[in-house]
Design an enzyme around this catalytic site. Structure first.
Site, PDB file in Angstrom:
ATOM      1  N   GLU A  21       0.826  -1.215   0.000  1.00  0.00           N
ATOM      2  CA  GLU A  21       0.000   0.000   0.000  1.00  0.00           C
ATOM      3  C   GLU A  21       0.858   1.262   0.000  1.00  0.00           C
ATOM      4  O   GLU A  21       2.082   1.213   0.089  1.00  0.00           O
ATOM      5  CB  GLU A  21      -0.947  -0.047   1.213  1.00  0.00           C
ATOM      6  CG  GLU A  21      -1.910  -1.210   1.103  1.00  0.00           C
ATOM      7  CD  GLU A  21      -2.969  -1.244   2.195  1.00  0.00           C
ATOM      8  OE1 GLU A  21      -2.846  -0.499   3.191  1.00  0.00           O
ATOM      9  OE2 GLU A  21      -3.924  -2.035   2.037  1.00  0.00           O
TER      10      GLU A  21
ATOM     11  N   GLU B  82      -1.908  -9.858  -6.088  1.00  0.00           N
ATOM     12  CA  GLU B  82      -1.919 -10.609  -7.347  1.00  0.00           C
ATOM     13  C   GLU B  82      -1.046  -9.937  -8.401  1.00  0.00           C
ATOM     14  O   GLU B  82      -0.340 -10.600  -9.160  1.00  0.00           O
ATOM     15  CB  GLU B  82      -3.357 -10.720  -7.883  1.00  0.00           C
ATOM     16  CG  GLU B  82      -4.289 -11.542  -7.012  1.00  0.00           C
ATOM     17  CD  GLU B  82      -4.982 -10.738  -5.924  1.00  0.00           C
ATOM     18  OE1 GLU B  82      -4.430  -9.701  -5.485  1.00  0.00           O
ATOM     19  OE2 GLU B  82      -6.074 -11.153  -5.502  1.00  0.00           O
TER      20      GLU B  82
HETATM   21  N1  THU Z   1      -6.192  -6.579  -2.060  1.00  0.00           N
HETATM   22  C1  THU Z   1      -5.355  -7.482  -2.655  1.00  0.00           C
HETATM   23  O1  THU Z   1      -4.119  -7.391  -2.543  1.00  0.00           O
HETATM   24  N2  THU Z   1      -5.913  -8.481  -3.354  1.00  0.00           N
HETATM   25  C2  THU Z   1      -7.249  -8.722  -3.447  1.00  0.00           C
HETATM   26  O2  THU Z   1      -7.644  -9.705  -4.078  1.00  0.00           O
HETATM   27  C3  THU Z   1      -8.205  -7.805  -2.821  1.00  0.00           C
HETATM   28  C4  THU Z   1      -7.632  -6.600  -2.173  1.00  0.00           C
HETATM   29  C5  THU Z   1      -5.585  -5.522  -1.235  1.00  0.00           C
HETATM   30  C6  THU Z   1      -5.667  -4.121  -1.783  1.00  0.00           C
HETATM   31  C7  THU Z   1      -5.553  -3.310  -0.512  1.00  0.00           C
HETATM   32  O3  THU Z   1      -4.182  -3.177  -0.174  1.00  0.00           O
HETATM   33  C8  THU Z   1      -6.208  -4.177   0.544  1.00  0.00           C
HETATM   34  O4  THU Z   1      -6.240  -5.498   0.012  1.00  0.00           O
HETATM   35  C9  THU Z   1      -7.616  -3.758   0.903  1.00  0.00           C
HETATM   36  O5  THU Z   1      -8.393  -3.563  -0.226  1.00  0.00           O
END
Ligand code: THU
Length: 162
Positions: A64, A75
């Site tokens: 993030e 992913e």
């Molecule tokens: N996120 C992922 O890394 N993969 C997913 O399949 C869904 C969401 C992350 C994005 C963000 O950093 C956090 O999860 C919350 O949305």
């Protein structure tokens, strides 16, 4: 007018114990990398682990940013890493798991829209389906035979051809 329908088959397992040894191991590895996520804003730690057709595995976790839209999902971190470390090698299966202080990790999550688009790009590029194993730390597990099933009517490079 004729009405058409889109549907696809996927597998639902009650627990990790029902998976094949290989799939269970990949999902456990995805669970084990979730602490590598950098998720100080959402506190939602996602771990993805891929098995490539050459038998190698590689992981990705969400990363993030204080400027929220800059953050990258597990992913896409994974697919970029795989393509950089093992260029030209197709991805066979990706297991995706998560943990959070605020949300129970007891059901599958599935990739967001941008990740679906990215997964399909890799499927098309390597002409190889990417199988998805989706599961939390416990609870049901879904196996989706190929990522493009999650993106019906997706836009692809084919649409840019003459
Ligand atoms: N996120 C992922 O890394 N993969 C997913 O399949 C869904 C969401 C992350 C994005 C963000 O950093 C956090 O999860 C919350 O949305």
């Amino acid at each position: 007018m004729n009405q058409q329908k889109f549907s696809f088959d996927f597998e639902v397992y009650d627990s990790i114990d029902e998976l094949s040894k290989e799939d269970a191991q990949l999902l456990r590895e995805a669970q084990s990398v979730t602490p590598n996520a950098y998720a100080p804003y959402s506190h939602f730690h996602v771990g993805a682990m891929a098995k490539l057709v050459n038998g190698k595995t590689i992981s990705g976790t969400n990363q993030e940013n204080a400027s929220y839209p800059v953050g990258i999902c597990a992913e896409r971190v994974l697919l970029s890493a795989a393509s950089s470390v093992y260029p030209g090698i197709a991805v066979e299966t990706i297991a995706i798991s998560y943990q959070s202080e605020f949300v129970e990790s007891n059901r599958p999550i599935s990739p967001c829209g941008i990740c679906r688009q990215t997964l399909v790009e890799y499927e098309n590029r390597f002409e190889h389906p990417i199988r998805l194993i989706l599961g939390g730390k416990e609870g049901k597990i879904y196996i989706i035979p190929k990522a493009s099933m999650l993106l019906p009517f997706g836009f692809s490079g084919k649409d840019l051809e003459k």
